[in-house]
Design an enzyme around this catalytic site. Structure first.
Site, mmCIF file in Angstrom:
data_model
loop_
_atom_site.group_PDB
_atom_site.id
_atom_site.type_symbol
_atom_site.label_atom_id
_atom_site.label_comp_id
_atom_site.label_asym_id
_atom_site.label_seq_id
_atom_site.Cartn_x
_atom_site.Cartn_y
_atom_site.Cartn_z
ATOM 1 N N ASP A 148 0.836 -1.193 0.000
ATOM 2 C CA ASP A 148 0.000 0.000 0.000
ATOM 3 C C ASP A 148 0.876 1.250 0.000
ATOM 4 O O ASP A 148 1.966 1.257 0.575
ATOM 5 C CB ASP A 148 -0.899 -0.005 1.238
ATOM 6 C CG ASP A 148 -1.993 1.045 1.174
ATOM 7 O OD1 ASP A 148 -2.431 1.353 0.051
ATOM 8 O OD2 ASP A 148 -2.389 1.562 2.223
ATOM 9 N N HIS A 221 -7.000 -0.394 -10.320
ATOM 10 C CA HIS A 221 -7.047 0.646 -9.295
ATOM 11 C C HIS A 221 -6.121 1.808 -9.639
ATOM 12 O O HIS A 221 -6.541 2.971 -9.601
ATOM 13 C CB HIS A 221 -6.673 0.038 -7.937
ATOM 14 C CG HIS A 221 -6.644 1.024 -6.815
ATOM 15 N ND1 HIS A 221 -7.758 1.733 -6.420
ATOM 16 C CD2 HIS A 221 -5.624 1.440 -6.006
ATOM 17 C CE1 HIS A 221 -7.445 2.533 -5.408
ATOM 18 N NE2 HIS A 221 -6.156 2.382 -5.150
#
Length: 307
Positions: A148, A221
């Site tokens: 992330d 994404h």
């Protein structure tokens, strides 16, 4: 530029605590709540003295409506409530909040100790809307298994992306905060083949290397959240953390930005609200259950609220 609050610019730590509070009687208790908020830096220093190596820090944010209560004469030009969005069964609800406490350190026990001390100071004037205890998962991954924050700015670029500057000089050194809590469908995600997972994210799972333009879908994404305008990529500073139990788990998304328009544009592209017929396929495996925006004033402006 005025000094920002301590938790905005540093890289995310190993643990975080997010506390979203409501002030039911804002007109009556606003001044008292602002006075406690102004003392948060000193309260943080006291708890930090228990272990300096833990690098405890706390950022305080004020919701748009509550900021008007505590500072009725001065308002950042770009401050506005979270804008709810729903399209194609995908939702981004606006749940709001008057006060945000974002605590970070290497020790979750110190995060909780500080949050409890602040909560005691605030007393019955506030109610807890949401409390999330975030943790570093493995080597910095989301619970989906992917690294992330790969696109996060580094070095001096973090301040440039996060802090208000000369465009609103009275509030320079402050930052807007964009928050959402997501609940992942990890059971369903676990049934998805690796290649499909990587296509939904746009990166290899093993090392976070971005897929080639040929292999990366337009619905990935990163295809949806990486936006270029006038030849420059729009940047935000993410401090998101995984959280959860075996019953419910997900991600508390939090971004500091000099303009709330940037994360709002990203969210519109994720949910498929830009008119191109595409949405972020990661949204097929997670759902937002909260949404709020805040203003985190500079350290000087925060302390002045107690005067």
């Amino acid at each position: 530029m005025a000094e920002p609050q301590a938790g905005i610019i540093p890289e995310p730590s190993e643990s975080a605590l997010f506390l979203v509070l409501r002030v039911p009687e804002a007109a009556e208790h606003g001044a008292a709540v602002a006075s406690v908020a102004a003392r948060v830096p000193s309260l943080t220093q006291r708890v930090s003295a228990l272990d300096r190596h833990a690098k405890l820090a706390c950022t305080v944010g004020f919701g748009a409506e509550f900021w008007d209560v505590v500072s009725p004469e001065e308002r950042p030009a770009g401050l506005h409530p979270f804008e709810a969005l729903e399209i194609g069964g995908r939702r981004a609800p606006s749940t709001g909040g008057d006060l945000l406490l974002h605590v970070i350190s290497k020790r979750p026990d110190l995060n909780l100790e500080l949050a409890m001390r602040i909560r005691r100071e605030l007393g019955p004037s506030v109610a807890v809307m949401d409390e999330v205890h975030g943790f570093k998962y493995l080597d910095g991954r989301d619970l989906t298994g992917f690294l992330d924050g790969t696109e996060n700015p580094k070095g001096k670029a973090r301040a440039t992306a996060a802090l208000i500057g000369s465009e609103d000089a009275a509030f320079a050194g402050g930052s807007f905060v964009f928050t959402q809590r997501y609940v992942h469908d990890l059971a369903r995600w676990a049934t998805v083949p690796l290649a499909e997972q990587e296509g939904a994210i746009g990166r290899r799972k093993r090392d976070s290397k971005e897929l080639s333009d040929k292999k990366k879908p337009a619905t990935a994404h990163i295809s949806r959240v990486v936006i270029e305008e006038n030849g420059e990529e729009l940047k935000i500073v993410r401090h998101s953390f995984p959280y959860g139990t075996v019953s419910e788990a997900g991600l508390f998304f939090i971004a500091y930005t000099r303009s709330l328009d940037i994360p709002q544009k990203m969210l519109h592209r994720m949910l498929g609200a830009t008119g191109d017929g595409l949405h972020d396929h990661l949204m097929d495996f997670t759902r937002a259950v909260s949404g709020a925006t805040f203003f985190a004033p500079s350290l000087r402006m925060l302390r002045a609220l107690g005067q």
